[in-house]
Structure formats: C-alpha cells, structure tokens
Write a protein that holds these residues in place. Sequence first.
Motif, mmCIF file in Angstrom:
data_model
loop_
_atom_site.group_PDB
_atom_site.id
_atom_site.type_symbol
_atom_site.label_atom_id
_atom_site.label_comp_id
_atom_site.label_asym_id
_atom_site.label_seq_id
_atom_site.Cartn_x
_atom_site.Cartn_y
_atom_site.Cartn_z
ATOM 1 N N ARG A 181 14.371 35.498 -48.627
ATOM 2 C CA ARG A 181 13.669 36.778 -48.510
ATOM 3 C C ARG A 181 13.068 37.005 -47.133
ATOM 4 O O ARG A 181 13.042 38.127 -46.648
ATOM 5 C CB ARG A 181 12.597 36.878 -49.599
ATOM 6 C CG ARG A 181 13.226 36.960 -50.984
ATOM 7 C CD ARG A 181 12.224 37.173 -52.089
ATOM 8 N NE ARG A 181 12.907 37.456 -53.355
ATOM 9 C CZ ARG A 181 12.297 37.541 -54.526
ATOM 10 N NH1 ARG A 181 10.986 37.370 -54.618
ATOM 11 N NH2 ARG A 181 12.999 37.793 -55.628
ATOM 12 N N HIS A 182 12.585 35.934 -46.507
ATOM 13 C CA HIS A 182 11.963 36.083 -45.191
ATOM 14 C C HIS A 182 12.279 34.850 -44.357
ATOM 15 O O HIS A 182 12.609 33.787 -44.884
ATOM 16 C CB HIS A 182 10.449 36.249 -45.317
ATOM 17 C CG HIS A 182 10.038 37.415 -46.157
ATOM 18 N ND1 HIS A 182 10.143 38.718 -45.722
ATOM 19 C CD2 HIS A 182 9.542 37.473 -47.422
ATOM 20 C CE1 HIS A 182 9.725 39.532 -46.673
ATOM 21 N NE2 HIS A 182 9.360 38.804 -47.716
ATOM 22 N N ILE A 183 12.141 35.012 -43.036
ATOM 23 C CA ILE A 183 12.376 33.896 -42.125
ATOM 24 C C ILE A 183 11.087 33.580 -41.372
ATOM 25 O O ILE A 183 10.277 34.473 -41.080
ATOM 26 C CB ILE A 183 13.536 34.205 -41.147
ATOM 27 C CG1 ILE A 183 13.919 32.944 -40.348
ATOM 28 C CG2 ILE A 183 13.206 35.386 -40.233
ATOM 29 C CD1 ILE A 183 15.251 33.060 -39.641
ATOM 30 N N GLY A 184 10.892 32.293 -41.095
ATOM 31 C CA GLY A 184 9.698 31.854 -40.375
ATOM 32 C C GLY A 184 10.048 30.767 -39.374
ATOM 33 O O GLY A 184 11.164 30.252 -39.357
ATOM 34 N N LEU A 185 9.076 30.409 -38.553
ATOM 35 C CA LEU A 185 9.250 29.420 -37.496
ATOM 36 C C LEU A 185 8.324 28.234 -37.739
ATOM 37 O O LEU A 185 7.456 28.274 -38.599
ATOM 38 C CB LEU A 185 8.936 30.057 -36.137
ATOM 39 C CG LEU A 185 9.675 31.356 -35.809
ATOM 40 C CD1 LEU A 185 9.124 31.966 -34.521
ATOM 41 C CD2 LEU A 185 11.180 31.102 -35.687
ATOM 42 N N VAL A 204 10.480 37.586 -37.986
ATOM 43 C CA VAL A 204 9.769 36.371 -38.379
ATOM 44 C C VAL A 204 8.385 36.771 -38.874
ATOM 45 O O VAL A 204 7.713 37.612 -38.271
ATOM 46 C CB VAL A 204 9.675 35.340 -37.235
ATOM 47 C CG1 VAL A 204 11.059 34.868 -36.817
ATOM 48 C CG2 VAL A 204 8.914 35.879 -36.048
ATOM 49 N N GLN A 205 7.976 36.155 -39.988
ATOM 50 C CA GLN A 205 6.704 36.509 -40.616
ATOM 51 C C GLN A 205 5.638 35.435 -40.448
ATOM 52 O O GLN A 205 4.450 35.735 -40.555
ATOM 53 C CB GLN A 205 6.928 36.777 -42.110
ATOM 54 C CG GLN A 205 7.955 37.843 -42.418
ATOM 55 C CD GLN A 205 7.544 39.229 -41.944
ATOM 56 O OE1 GLN A 205 6.406 39.460 -41.560
ATOM 57 N NE2 GLN A 205 8.481 40.171 -41.979
ATOM 58 N N THR A 206 6.063 34.207 -40.199
ATOM 59 C CA THR A 206 5.116 33.090 -40.152
ATOM 60 C C THR A 206 5.531 32.099 -39.072
ATOM 61 O O THR A 206 6.683 32.056 -38.649
ATOM 62 C CB THR A 206 5.081 32.327 -41.487
ATOM 63 O OG1 THR A 206 6.396 31.811 -41.765
ATOM 64 C CG2 THR A 206 4.632 33.210 -42.633
ATOM 65 N N VAL A 207 4.562 31.301 -38.658
ATOM 66 C CA VAL A 207 4.848 30.151 -37.799
ATOM 67 C C VAL A 207 4.024 28.983 -38.339
ATOM 68 O O VAL A 207 2.837 29.136 -38.647
ATOM 69 C CB VAL A 207 4.532 30.440 -36.317
ATOM 70 C CG1 VAL A 207 3.064 30.785 -36.094
ATOM 71 C CG2 VAL A 207 4.939 29.266 -35.442
ATOM 72 N N SER A 216 -0.394 35.978 -32.708
ATOM 73 C CA SER A 216 -0.543 36.085 -34.158
ATOM 74 C C SER A 216 -1.151 37.418 -34.563
ATOM 75 O O SER A 216 -0.680 38.074 -35.494
ATOM 76 C CB SER A 216 -1.443 34.943 -34.661
ATOM 77 O OG SER A 216 -0.875 34.241 -35.719
ATOM 78 N N VAL A 217 -2.189 37.826 -33.863
ATOM 79 C CA VAL A 217 -2.886 39.065 -34.191
ATOM 80 C C VAL A 217 -2.023 40.279 -33.858
ATOM 81 O O VAL A 217 -1.826 41.181 -34.684
ATOM 82 C CB VAL A 217 -4.238 39.146 -33.455
ATOM 83 C CG1 VAL A 217 -4.853 40.530 -33.596
ATOM 84 C CG2 VAL A 217 -5.199 38.087 -34.002
ATOM 85 N N VAL A 245 1.937 37.761 -37.211
ATOM 86 C CA VAL A 245 2.625 36.534 -37.628
ATOM 87 C C VAL A 245 1.572 35.583 -38.188
ATOM 88 O O VAL A 245 0.643 35.181 -37.479
ATOM 89 C CB VAL A 245 3.374 35.876 -36.451
ATOM 90 C CG1 VAL A 245 3.992 34.553 -36.878
ATOM 91 C CG2 VAL A 245 4.462 36.820 -35.920
ATOM 92 N N THR A 246 1.690 35.248 -39.445
ATOM 93 C CA THR A 246 0.699 34.398 -40.115
ATOM 94 C C THR A 246 0.921 32.933 -39.767
ATOM 95 O O THR A 246 2.061 32.456 -39.747
ATOM 96 C CB THR A 246 0.781 34.594 -41.634
ATOM 97 O OG1 THR A 246 0.447 35.951 -41.939
ATOM 98 C CG2 THR A 246 -0.172 33.663 -42.377
ATOM 99 N N LEU A 247 -0.155 32.218 -39.508
ATOM 100 C CA LEU A 247 -0.084 30.784 -39.274
ATOM 101 C C LEU A 247 -0.111 30.041 -40.602
ATOM 102 O O LEU A 247 -1.028 30.226 -41.408
ATOM 103 C CB LEU A 247 -1.265 30.314 -38.412
ATOM 104 C CG LEU A 247 -1.436 28.792 -38.269
ATOM 105 C CD1 LEU A 247 -0.223 28.160 -37.596
ATOM 106 C CD2 LEU A 247 -2.712 28.467 -37.514
ATOM 107 N N LEU A 248 0.888 29.214 -40.837
ATOM 108 C CA LEU A 248 0.853 28.229 -41.916
ATOM 109 C C LEU A 248 0.466 26.918 -41.237
ATOM 110 O O LEU A 248 1.300 26.247 -40.635
ATOM 111 C CB LEU A 248 2.214 28.111 -42.606
ATOM 112 C CG LEU A 248 2.775 29.397 -43.209
ATOM 113 C CD1 LEU A 248 4.119 29.122 -43.887
ATOM 114 C CD2 LEU A 248 1.810 30.010 -44.211
ATOM 115 N N SER A 249 -0.798 26.594 -41.261
ATOM 116 C CA SER A 249 -1.296 25.452 -40.492
ATOM 117 C C SER A 249 -0.983 24.144 -41.198
ATOM 118 O O SER A 249 -1.320 23.962 -42.358
ATOM 119 C CB SER A 249 -2.801 25.583 -40.268
ATOM 120 O OG SER A 249 -3.495 25.631 -41.501
#
Length: 347
Positions: free
Chosen positions: A176-180, A203-206, A225-226, A230-234
């Motif tokens: 559904r979505h791609i992230g980094l 890209v939606q997340t990193v 990010s802001v 792009v949301t951070l998945l920490s």
Amino acid sequence: MRQVPFGATGQTVSELCLGTMTWGTQTPADDAHRQMDMALAAGIDIVDTAEMYPVNPVRKETIGGSEAILGDWNAANPARRGDYLLATKISGEGGVAREGALITGAALRESLEGSLKRLKTDYVDLYQLHWPNRGSFQFRKNWTYDPRGQNKAETLAHMEDVLAEADKLIAEGKMRHIGLSNESAWGTAQWVRVSEDKGLPRVQTVQNEYSLLARMYDTDMAEMSVNEEVTLLSFSPLAAGFLTGKYQNGAVPAGSRMSLVPEMGGRKSARVFDAAAAYLEIAARHGLDPVHMALAWQQTRPFAISAIFGATTSAQLEHILGAADMVLPAEALDEITAAHKAHPMPY
C-alpha cells in the motif's frame, strides 16, 4: 493510545510500534504471539519486521524467521489482519538476504513476494528499503562518512526504477505504501522529488535511529520531516537498552543484547554510560520510570514519530506499555535539554 500522522496519507498510526527483530532468537514464537495480542489490545496498530530478521545475531539460515512467526499469528487470526498496519523491509547491499545484492525494482518484487508468503498475507501496508544502495551514515558510520563515491544520476535512476515497480505492486494490491530506512535528508528529499516529478508513489516514512542518546535526526532530517510530511519510525528509542539502566555499573544481564553482542553495534563506550546516567538521574528526580520517560519524550518532538520498541518478553512489553499517553513535566524536559547539551553525541 495517542495517534500520529502516517506520512501524507491522511491516516494515523499509534505513537508506539511493536518491533519484532528478536522474534525467533531471543523471543520464542509463543511469547511473540502473546505480544501481538497484548499490543493490539493496548491500542498499538503498527508492527514492524524485516526479511533479514531476527537479529542478535543475523544469520543466513534465520533470514525471514521473524516474518514467519508473525505469519503464523496472521494465519491463526485472519479476522485481525486489518487491525494493524504491517510494515516490513527489503534488505540491501552487504546484507545476508539475496546474497547482499543491491535493491532494484526487480528485487523489490522478488523480496516482497517472499515476505508475503512468510507473513501469510496478501499485502503489506508499508514496504521499506532497509538501507540506501549508495550507503548510509547510520550505525556509527557518521564518524567517517564520505559521499564522494556517489553518482547522482545513477541514484535518481535507481529511485525511479524502484518507485515505478512499487507503483505496479500497489496497483496489484500487494503493498500500500513505500518507506525508507537509514536515510539522509538529501536522500529522502530526492525520493519525494522523484515521486512528485514522475507521478509515482510517495515515500511516507523513514526508519532511522532516534533516542535521547542518538539525536542526529534533530536538524536536517527534522526539517525534511515537517516540510515533506514524512513520519519517523524511530528504531532503538531506548538506545538498545542503555536508557533502561540495566547496563549501568558493569551489569550485563543474562540473555540481554549486550550478552550476545558485547560492543552493542558500536554504541558501547564510557561516554554512553555517563550520558545514560544523566537521563536516569532526571527520571529518578521526577519519579519517572526511565523507560517511560525515554518513550514519552519522543512525542514532545516537533515532527511525527511512531517509536519502534522491541520487547524480548511479554513481561517487558507490559512494562513498556505504561509509556502510552504519558505527558512529561516541563521541568523534566528542561533538564533533558541540558543533559543533551552536556552529552551531545555519546556514540
């Protein structure tokens, strides 16, 4: 549980994300399945895994093991697949999956097909690139990072190739979505620009390391990010366990990460223990659990974060869940800022 934006999708995800990298090594399948039940019951609605997991250590013969354990839970609970966002990753150059080959559009499809089989599902919600083909300054490589060997034209062509294949896989309903992951501000911005210029998935997340002890994200990445949503998945929000206090004063608990990986992936040094002590003292002064403080602090940042935590046992998970919705006192936040200035880059 608090929700945070999921990139620019208009969706949200929980402030805490269940990580699975120990499933199949330190965490047996029955306890992993118990964690799924507990996490979803507590309001967690995002779970992260990867084709290269489990870790500690990473071995060729265990590749895909964590995904397979999660897949068995999916198979036993088919009605609950829609209750959470499933995120996994394709490995890249130098890894043990696919003989360490580079990420390409063709590899994206091949690896995703393998993950879907192991996960026993028809789709993943978020498919992430575990690290860039051109290399990364993450994992303590920032001390000697040198980007002069990069070729910008090749990098942009690679991004278009991967996003074009992701577009096909999304159309087929397989993702559904791609992230980094382990990306830089320049790299993430280029992914966004290519997607916008070519009309391809955005890209939606990193997924980068971020904790009280690892704050490289706070400058250029925060701005990206802001502005780019792009949301951070920490990952490692507890600094691989240093922020729990369990490694202070020479302690190495049996079965802990340090007992398996003594140098903690390059994180271990005298400076780390001094920095951890400063944050542990802040927690103690304010009557806060240090685990809860470290996780709740992430929600004070000016960019969206869903913190990926790993719980070796379901008992640890129960403890971690106490961080949900916690609001830290202003005095503690001021002291955290002072401690960061005193211990800016402990590893």
